[in-house]
Design a protein around this motif. Structure first.
Motif, PDB file in Angstrom:
ATOM      1  N   GLU A 121       0.807  -1.264  -0.068  1.00 45.77           N
ATOM      2  CA  GLU A 121       0.072   0.043   0.015  1.00 45.77           C
ATOM      3  C   GLU A 121       1.050   1.016  -0.033  1.00 45.77           C
ATOM      4  O   GLU A 121       2.045   1.258   0.813  1.00 45.77           O
ATOM      5  CB  GLU A 121      -0.967   0.043   1.230  1.00 45.77           C
ATOM      6  CG  GLU A 121      -0.193   0.104   2.544  1.00 45.77           C
ATOM      7  CD  GLU A 121      -1.189   0.112   3.782  1.00 45.77           C
ATOM      8  OE1 GLU A 121      -2.468   0.148   3.468  1.00 45.77           O
ATOM      9  OE2 GLU A 121      -0.606   0.433   4.988  1.00 45.77           O
ATOM     10  N   GLY A 122       0.498   2.395  -0.745  1.00 41.16           N
ATOM     11  CA  GLY A 122       1.320   3.560  -0.946  1.00 41.16           C
ATOM     12  C   GLY A 122       2.108   3.461  -1.934  1.00 41.16           C
ATOM     13  O   GLY A 122       3.003   4.496  -2.258  1.00 41.16           O
ATOM     14  N   PHE A 123       2.665   2.527  -2.488  1.00 46.83           N
ATOM     15  CA  PHE A 123       3.482   1.971  -3.718  1.00 46.83           C
ATOM     16  C   PHE A 123       2.869   1.787  -4.948  1.00 46.83           C
ATOM     17  O   PHE A 123       1.832   1.068  -4.955  1.00 46.83           O
ATOM     18  CB  PHE A 123       4.446   1.062  -3.092  1.00 46.83           C
ATOM     19  CG  PHE A 123       5.331   1.582  -2.262  1.00 46.83           C
ATOM     20  CD1 PHE A 123       6.794   2.164  -2.763  1.00 46.83           C
ATOM     21  CD2 PHE A 123       5.197   1.202  -0.772  1.00 46.83           C
ATOM     22  CE1 PHE A 123       7.505   2.496  -1.574  1.00 46.83           C
ATOM     23  CE2 PHE A 123       6.175   1.876   0.009  1.00 46.83           C
ATOM     24  CZ  PHE A 123       7.307   2.461  -0.112  1.00 46.83           C
ATOM     25  N   PRO A 124       3.351   2.039  -6.036  1.00 44.26           N
ATOM     26  CA  PRO A 124       4.638   2.653  -6.394  1.00 44.26           C
ATOM     27  C   PRO A 124       4.517   4.470  -5.806  1.00 44.26           C
ATOM     28  O   PRO A 124       3.482   4.858  -5.811  1.00 44.26           O
ATOM     29  CB  PRO A 124       4.802   3.004  -7.709  1.00 44.26           C
ATOM     30  CG  PRO A 124       3.993   1.747  -8.251  1.00 44.26           C
ATOM     31  CD  PRO A 124       2.783   1.638  -7.392  1.00 44.26           C
ATOM     32  N   ILE A 125       5.664   4.805  -5.388  1.00 42.67           N
ATOM     33  CA  ILE A 125       5.552   6.275  -5.086  1.00 42.67           C
ATOM     34  C   ILE A 125       5.917   7.139  -6.361  1.00 42.67           C
ATOM     35  O   ILE A 125       6.914   6.808  -7.064  1.00 42.67           O
ATOM     36  CB  ILE A 125       6.767   6.578  -4.084  1.00 42.67           C
ATOM     37  CG1 ILE A 125       6.488   5.793  -2.692  1.00 42.67           C
ATOM     38  CG2 ILE A 125       6.967   8.140  -3.975  1.00 42.67           C
ATOM     39  CD1 ILE A 125       7.786   6.126  -1.752  1.00 42.67           C
ATOM     40  N   GLN A 126       4.932   7.749  -6.962  1.00 39.86           N
ATOM     41  CA  GLN A 126       5.236   8.405  -8.239  1.00 39.86           C
ATOM     42  C   GLN A 126       6.120   9.525  -8.252  1.00 39.86           C
ATOM     43  O   GLN A 126       6.122  10.624  -7.583  1.00 39.86           O
ATOM     44  CB  GLN A 126       3.625   8.891  -8.609  1.00 39.86           C
ATOM     45  CG  GLN A 126       2.746   7.838  -8.874  1.00 39.86           C
ATOM     46  CD  GLN A 126       3.210   6.545  -9.841  1.00 39.86           C
ATOM     47  OE1 GLN A 126       4.135   6.939 -10.560  1.00 39.86           O
ATOM     48  NE2 GLN A 126       2.763   5.655  -9.731  1.00 39.86           N
ATOM     49  N   ARG A 127       7.139   9.523  -9.091  1.00 42.06           N
ATOM     50  CA  ARG A 127       8.097  10.236  -9.090  1.00 42.06           C
ATOM     51  C   ARG A 127       8.172  10.619 -10.678  1.00 42.06           C
ATOM     52  O   ARG A 127       7.907   9.906 -11.514  1.00 42.06           O
ATOM     53  CB  ARG A 127       9.539  10.144  -8.645  1.00 42.06           C
ATOM     54  CG  ARG A 127       9.239   9.823  -6.866  1.00 42.06           C
ATOM     55  CD  ARG A 127      10.603   9.456  -6.606  1.00 42.06           C
ATOM     56  NE  ARG A 127      11.223  10.652  -5.872  1.00 42.06           N
ATOM     57  CZ  ARG A 127      12.571  10.813  -5.814  1.00 42.06           C
ATOM     58  NH1 ARG A 127      13.417   9.626  -6.115  1.00 42.06           N
ATOM     59  NH2 ARG A 127      13.341  11.836  -5.704  1.00 42.06           N
ATOM     60  N   SER A 128       9.185  11.447 -10.978  1.00 41.68           N
ATOM     61  CA  SER A 128       9.423  11.985 -12.234  1.00 41.68           C
ATOM     62  C   SER A 128      10.938  11.959 -12.679  1.00 41.68           C
ATOM     63  O   SER A 128      11.642  12.386 -11.689  1.00 41.68           O
ATOM     64  CB  SER A 128       8.847  13.043 -13.025  1.00 41.68           C
ATOM     65  OG  SER A 128       7.319  12.725 -13.198  1.00 41.68           O
ATOM     66  N   TRP A 129      11.736  11.888 -13.996  1.00 46.30           N
ATOM     67  CA  TRP A 129      12.818  12.323 -14.029  1.00 46.30           C
ATOM     68  C   TRP A 129      12.614  13.693 -14.688  1.00 46.30           C
ATOM     69  O   TRP A 129      11.739  14.053 -15.528  1.00 46.30           O
ATOM     70  CB  TRP A 129      13.722  11.440 -15.148  1.00 46.30           C
ATOM     71  CG  TRP A 129      13.845  10.197 -14.933  1.00 46.30           C
ATOM     72  CD1 TRP A 129      13.358   8.856 -15.060  1.00 46.30           C
ATOM     73  CD2 TRP A 129      15.130   9.917 -13.914  1.00 46.30           C
ATOM     74  NE1 TRP A 129      13.950   7.812 -14.216  1.00 46.30           N
ATOM     75  CE2 TRP A 129      15.078   8.308 -13.644  1.00 46.30           C
ATOM     76  CE3 TRP A 129      15.894  10.443 -13.046  1.00 46.30           C
ATOM     77  CZ2 TRP A 129      15.983   7.669 -12.819  1.00 46.30           C
ATOM     78  CZ3 TRP A 129      16.791   9.980 -12.203  1.00 46.30           C
ATOM     79  CH2 TRP A 129      16.847   8.612 -12.061  1.00 46.30           C
ATOM     80  N   TYR A 130      13.511  14.657 -14.370  1.00 48.92           N
ATOM     81  CA  TYR A 130      13.513  15.927 -14.603  1.00 48.92           C
ATOM     82  C   TYR A 130      14.887  16.295 -15.447  1.00 48.92           C
ATOM     83  O   TYR A 130      16.044  16.077 -15.235  1.00 48.92           O
ATOM     84  CB  TYR A 130      13.563  16.796 -13.582  1.00 48.92           C
ATOM     85  CG  TYR A 130      12.310  16.819 -12.752  1.00 48.92           C
ATOM     86  CD1 TYR A 130      11.095  17.506 -13.010  1.00 48.92           C
ATOM     87  CD2 TYR A 130      12.214  15.702 -11.771  1.00 48.92           C
ATOM     88  CE1 TYR A 130      10.092  17.359 -12.115  1.00 48.92           C
ATOM     89  CE2 TYR A 130      11.046  15.760 -10.956  1.00 48.92           C
ATOM     90  CZ  TYR A 130       9.961  16.324 -11.170  1.00 48.92           C
ATOM     91  OH  TYR A 130       8.806  16.369 -10.421  1.00 48.92           O
TER      92      TYR A 130
END
Length: 319
Positions: A262-271
Motif C-alpha cells: 500500500e502506498g506504492f509505487p511512489i510516483q516520481r519523475s525524471w527532470y
C-alpha cells in the motif's frame, strides 16, 4: 604563465573546487601522482605556491584564489565559444555534456542510443555521479544539461519533467511476502531495509512516506550503489525501495520481485534541468526537445515496458 597548459588549468580547477587531490583525480580519471605533478608544474609557471596544507586540509593561497577565479572566467568563455561553434556547425558535429544521477544510468544511455543514431556526428560526454555532485556541477555550470529525480528547491533553474520514475518495493523472489497483495505499510516496516545513503532522493521519498504514516523505518544497511543493493536483496539481507528503472536489465529469471505494498509505487519523475537564463546550444536544445517530446515513447519501446507493466499491475490490483 606562458608555459602553463590548458590541461594544467583544468587539473588545478578540479583540485581547487574539491579541495582534494584525490577527488580531483577521480573526476578527471587520472592518478593522484599525475594530478600532483600537474599542479606542481603550474605552480612553478606561476612562480608562487597555489595551495598550502594545514593538517589534513588543503587551502588555496592568495595566488591560488586569483588563479581559480581566472580559470572559471577562461572556462566560461571557452564554453560560450563551444556553443557558438556548435551553432555554426548545426547538428552535423559537436558535443553534448550531460550530468546525471546514478540511477539515471539505467535510463539515459537507452535514450541516447536513438538520438546518437539520428545525429552520428555528436560526441556525448556523460558524467554519472551522486545527487550532491550533480548539484555542484549545476551550480558551477560545467555541463549542458542535468538529469535528476529530485530537483533543487533553492536554485534558480529551469525544471522540466520528461519521464515517470516510480519507486517500488523490491524483495528476493522467494520472500514470504512475494505473493501477498496490498501489504500494509506497518507489516513492511517489520522487515529489515537496505537503503541508499542518507541524502539520496530515493531515501528521502521513502522516509517521507513512512513519517506521514507515523511509522518508523528500520534501516539495517546503507549502501551507495543500486547494483550492490540488488545483490544484497538477492542474498537475503533485506528488502529495499528503488526506482523501477533499476530492474530494466533483469531477465525473466531474475532473483528479484516487486512487492505489492500500500502506498506504492511512489510516483516520481525524471527532470531535465539547466540554469535559468542559460543559452542552450543548438545541440543541447535539440536533445532537450527530444527528451520532452520523445523520451517517454523511446523508453516504453525498450526493456522498461515490461517492468512498468508489472509495477502498474501491482497498483491496479491494490486499488
Amino acid at each position: 604563465m606562458r608555459q602553463a597548459t590548458l590541461h594544467q588549468l583544468k587539473v588545478f580547477e578540479a583540485v581547487a573546487r574539491h579541495n582534494s587531490f584525490t577527488r580531483a583525480a577521480e573526476e578527471l580519471f587520472l592518478t593522484q601522482p599525475t594530478v600532483s605533478m600537474q599542479v606542481k608544474q603550474l605552480s612553478k609557471a606561476v612562480g608562487l605556491p597555489l595551495f598550502e596544507q594545514v593538517g589534513k586540509r588543503l587551502y588555496l593561497t592568495d595566488a591560488g584564489k586569483e588563479l581559480y577565479t581566472t580559470c572559471r572566467e577562461i572556462f566560461d568563455r571557452l564554453a560560450q565559444f563551444e556553443i557558438a561553434i556548435a551553432d555554426m556547425k548545426g547538428l552535423k558535429q559537436g558535443s553534448l555534456r550531460l550530468a546525471v544521477v546514478t540511477t539515471a544510468k539505467y535510463v539515459i544511455p537507452r535514450l541516447l542510443g536513438p538520438f546518437c543514431q539520428r545525429y552520428p556526428g555528436i560526441d556525448v560526454s556523460l558524467m554519472v555521479t551522486n545527487h550532491e555532485y550533480v548539484i555542484e556541477s549545476l551550480v558551477n555550470n560545467r555541463h549542458d544539461l542535468y538529469i535528476l529525480s529530485q530537483p533543487p528547491e533553492d536554485l534558480d533553474v529551469s525544471i522540466h519533467p520528461f519521464l515517470e520514475n516510480p519507486l517500488v518495493v523490491i524483495a528476493w523472489r522467494d520472500h514470504p511476502l512475494a505473493h501477498e497483495k496490498n501489504i500494509p505499510l506497518k507489516r513492511l516496516a517489520e522487515e529489515p531495509f537496505i537503503m541508499r545513503e542518507p541524502g539520496s532522493g530515493t531515501r528521502k521519498a521513502v522516509q517521507k512516506l513512512f513519517d506521514e504514516n507515523g511509522i518508523s523505518l528500520k534501516v539495517k544497511l546503507d549502501l551507495g550503489s543500486n547494483e550492490t543493493i540488488k545483490q544484497a536483496i538477492a542474498g537475503g539481507l533485506g528488502i529495499s525501495v528503488l526506482s523501477v528503472h533499476t530492474l530494466a536489465l533483469e531477465g525473466v529469471n531474475s532473483s528479484l520481485t516487486i512487492l505489492d505494498v500500500e502506498g506504492f509505487p511512489i510516483q516520481r519523475s525524471w527532470y531535465v534541468i539547466y540554469p535559468s537564463g542559460k543559452q542552450l546550444s543548438i545541440i543541447s536544445q535539440t536533445f532537450f526537445d527530444y527528451l520532452l517530446n520523445e523520451g517517454k515513447t523511446v523508453a516504453e519501446e525498450t526493456a522498461f515496458q515490461g517492468i512498468f507493466s508489472q509495477a502498474s499491475k501491482s497498483t491496479d490490483e491494490s486499488e
